[in-house]
Scaffold this motif. Sequence first.
Motif, short mmCIF file in Angstrom:
data_model
loop_
_atom_site.label_atom_id
_atom_site.label_comp_id
_atom_site.label_asym_id
_atom_site.label_seq_id
_atom_site.Cartn_x
_atom_site.Cartn_y
_atom_site.Cartn_z
N MET A 160 0.84 -1.18 0.00
CA MET A 160 0.00 0.00 0.00
C MET A 160 0.88 1.24 0.00
O MET A 160 1.85 1.33 0.74
CB MET A 160 -0.92 -0.02 1.22
N HIS A 161 0.52 2.19 -0.78
CA HIS A 161 1.28 3.44 -0.92
C HIS A 161 0.71 4.49 0.04
O HIS A 161 -0.49 4.71 0.10
CB HIS A 161 1.21 3.94 -2.37
N THR A 162 1.60 5.13 0.77
CA THR A 162 1.20 6.22 1.66
C THR A 162 1.49 7.54 0.96
O THR A 162 2.58 7.73 0.42
CB THR A 162 2.00 6.16 2.98
N ASP A 163 0.53 8.45 1.01
CA ASP A 163 0.77 9.74 0.36
C ASP A 163 1.80 10.52 1.18
O ASP A 163 1.96 10.29 2.39
CB ASP A 163 -0.53 10.52 0.22
N PRO A 164 2.53 11.44 0.54
CA PRO A 164 3.60 12.17 1.23
C PRO A 164 3.14 12.93 2.47
O PRO A 164 3.83 12.94 3.49
CB PRO A 164 4.12 13.12 0.16
N LEU A 165 1.97 13.56 2.43
CA LEU A 165 1.51 14.32 3.58
C LEU A 165 1.30 13.41 4.79
O LEU A 165 1.74 13.71 5.90
CB LEU A 165 0.23 15.08 3.26
N TYR B 98 2.67 10.48 5.35
CA TYR B 98 3.98 10.00 5.76
C TYR B 98 4.68 11.02 6.66
O TYR B 98 5.14 10.69 7.76
CB TYR B 98 4.86 9.68 4.55
N PHE B 99 4.77 12.26 6.22
CA PHE B 99 5.51 13.27 6.99
C PHE B 99 4.78 13.68 8.26
O PHE B 99 5.42 13.94 9.28
CB PHE B 99 5.86 14.48 6.12
N GLU B 100 3.47 13.73 8.24
CA GLU B 100 2.74 14.02 9.48
C GLU B 100 2.97 12.91 10.51
O GLU B 100 3.16 13.19 11.69
CB GLU B 100 1.25 14.21 9.20
N ASN B 101 2.93 11.65 10.06
CA ASN B 101 3.20 10.55 10.97
C ASN B 101 4.63 10.59 11.50
O ASN B 101 4.87 10.34 12.69
CB ASN B 101 2.93 9.20 10.28
N LYS B 102 5.56 10.91 10.63
CA LYS B 102 6.96 10.99 11.05
C LYS B 102 7.13 12.07 12.13
O LYS B 102 7.76 11.83 13.16
CB LYS B 102 7.84 11.30 9.83
N LEU B 103 6.54 13.24 11.91
CA LEU B 103 6.66 14.33 12.87
C LEU B 103 5.93 14.04 14.19
O LEU B 103 6.30 14.58 15.23
CB LEU B 103 6.15 15.64 12.26
N ALA B 104 4.95 13.18 14.15
CA ALA B 104 4.24 12.80 15.38
C ALA B 104 5.12 11.92 16.28
O ALA B 104 4.86 11.82 17.48
CB ALA B 104 2.95 12.06 15.04
#
Length: 136
Positions: free
Chosen positions: A1-6, A8-14
Amino acid sequence: MHTDPLTYFENKLAHETDASDVYAAQKAGDPFVLVDVRNDDAWRQGRIRGAIHLPHQRIADEAAAHVPEGTPVVVYCWSPGCNGGAKGAAAFARLGYAVREMIGGYEYWVREGQPTVNDEGDLPRVFDPQVMTVRS
């Protein structure tokens, strides 16, 4: 499954923070516990002012004695080349803590000139122009 960039980065920053954001949060008095997950020798050599020491191998057994339930946690290890911070963050997450890993670890904290101490007291602050803007 592909995660959209937004996403991905919101999860990373969390789940991540960095040295300058942690220092700003300390100065602002934000409620969190900063945890050094390195070994005893590393702790004695130098650590972030205000951190508590809880090596990642001991978190499962000792976290509740050091970090009140419901308190946000930020963990750090040596550097980007060390996965101890991720191990520590996973251990706190297993216990239900809201936890983030400080990317760059102790190395980038020191390189950015943030306050460090050892058992003898304050350590010299060094500002590395390779990782930050240095003003004279």
